[in-house]
Design a protein around this motif. Sequence first.
Motif, mmCIF file in Angstrom:
data_model
loop_
_atom_site.group_PDB
_atom_site.id
_atom_site.type_symbol
_atom_site.label_atom_id
_atom_site.label_comp_id
_atom_site.label_asym_id
_atom_site.label_seq_id
_atom_site.Cartn_x
_atom_site.Cartn_y
_atom_site.Cartn_z
ATOM 1 N N VAL A 230 0.941 -1.119 0.108
ATOM 2 C CA VAL A 230 -0.255 0.289 0.327
ATOM 3 C C VAL A 230 0.490 1.547 0.160
ATOM 4 C CG1 VAL A 230 -1.785 -1.049 1.024
ATOM 5 C CG2 VAL A 230 -0.575 -0.031 2.433
ATOM 6 N N TYR A 231 0.373 2.097 -0.211
ATOM 7 C CA TYR A 231 1.338 3.737 -0.985
ATOM 8 C C TYR A 231 0.373 4.514 -0.195
ATOM 9 C CZ TYR A 231 3.828 1.076 -4.085
ATOM 10 O OH TYR A 231 4.851 -0.545 -4.396
ATOM 11 N N ILE A 232 1.482 5.136 -0.026
ATOM 12 C CA ILE A 232 1.296 7.137 0.697
ATOM 13 C C ILE A 232 1.801 8.498 -0.427
ATOM 14 C CG2 ILE A 232 0.547 6.881 2.846
ATOM 15 C CD1 ILE A 232 3.497 7.238 3.369
ATOM 16 N N ARG A 233 1.575 9.057 -0.661
ATOM 17 C CA ARG A 233 2.062 9.913 -1.281
ATOM 18 C C ARG A 233 1.866 11.808 -0.246
ATOM 19 N NH1 ARG A 233 -1.354 11.495 -6.753
ATOM 20 N NH2 ARG A 233 -2.678 10.755 -5.601
ATOM 21 N N ILE A 234 3.579 11.880 -0.514
ATOM 22 C CA ILE A 234 4.015 13.370 0.646
ATOM 23 C C ILE A 234 3.933 14.504 -0.098
ATOM 24 C CG2 ILE A 234 5.781 14.121 2.240
ATOM 25 C CD1 ILE A 234 6.995 10.813 2.486
ATOM 26 N N PRO A 235 3.091 15.503 0.224
ATOM 27 C CA PRO A 235 3.624 16.660 -0.321
ATOM 28 C C PRO A 235 4.786 17.165 -0.931
ATOM 29 C CG PRO A 235 1.544 16.490 0.540
ATOM 30 C CD PRO A 235 2.317 15.843 0.916
ATOM 31 N N GLY A 236 5.251 16.930 -2.695
ATOM 32 C CA GLY A 236 6.168 17.648 -2.779
ATOM 33 C C GLY A 236 7.690 16.446 -3.237
#
Length: 329
Positions: A228-234
């Motif tokens: 499962v993946y997360i996105r981090i702003p920038g």
Amino acid sequence: MRDRYNRSINYMRLSITDRCNLRCRYCMPEGLRDKLPMPALLSYEELLEIAAAAVRAGITRFKVTGGEPLVRLHAEAFIGRLKALPGVEQVTLTTNGLLLSEKLPALRAAGIDGVNISLDTLDAEKYREITGYAELARVLRGIEESVASGIPVKLNAVLQRGVNDGEWRALAELARTRPLDVRFIEMMPIGYGRKFPAVYNEELLQRFRESYSGLEWDERTHGNGPAVYIRIPGFQGTIGFISAMHGKFCGACNRIRLTSVGKLKPCLCYGESVDLMPILRDGGSSGDIERQRRLERAIREAVAGKPEAHHFEHISEITEEKEMVRIGG
Ligand code: SAM
Ligand code: SF4
């Protein structure tokens, strides 16, 4: 192909060797054992026969693994032939990255669809401690060149408590300026992995939440796996979590694994396998078509025997005794 729990099985991991040019302490520590003689391993022709039968049974995606797959002579040419088989949609590779730089042009020419590169630390001394060799710089070069070539890259990091668990942030930061996925894999109690307590991804995710704001789940499909993946702003890339111990993903399991000696494993946790070697080496008593039929039947049999779930949480129920280097991860 559907298994008896109605899961779609379309992905096969092919281990092409049990040899490795590293000695990661949780996988193949120094002095582990003698390597198998080459004739004991499936030849490339035999691997391709199995792959062709697997495609007929419904497999469309293959991951080439080891040991270290790139130490086997002509692995790139094999990948090209696998990719060219009718019905094969995707061929990717999992590697420790040591030979990536020199093999990259041939891998690209072979049509490789992606590389997973194992990287547990950015500290040169720790790299030597974990893998037995002072080769971090080579791996980093392989990563940079792979990214620059445009091949989709995933980095796999296994954290060990008190060894490299403090590096989660430094590893994740690689995805800030590069379009790659950095994935944290929980240590599994397979082979030597049993000796090393896992860092749990739930705990890790909490650290991410405390350190970065605006985290979002990334719902896009990133590959074949249970991450499962997360996105981090920038960040250009994303952060993935493969939580074999705590996030039971067996309901969505889509895979089977072939060892380099022809054992087809329905599940990582259990020792059960279907042996394809006798079908391939039966002294030529069956013709090509009959052999293909038998291989396909055996592959379907392995899928039919796929258990509902692993039980890594109950060590006594794990019946797989092989080391990870002989299974391929
Ligand atoms: N040599 C290649 C490499 O290192 O990527 C391919 C084979 S290696 C067995 C595949 C992956 O399995 C690596 O990312 C490695 O870190 C991981 N691995 C090995 N033993 C493990 C264990 N006990 N638990 C979780 N991952 C493990
Ligand atoms: Fe070799 Fe990969 Fe196992 Fe490390 S994890 S010993 S590189 S097979």
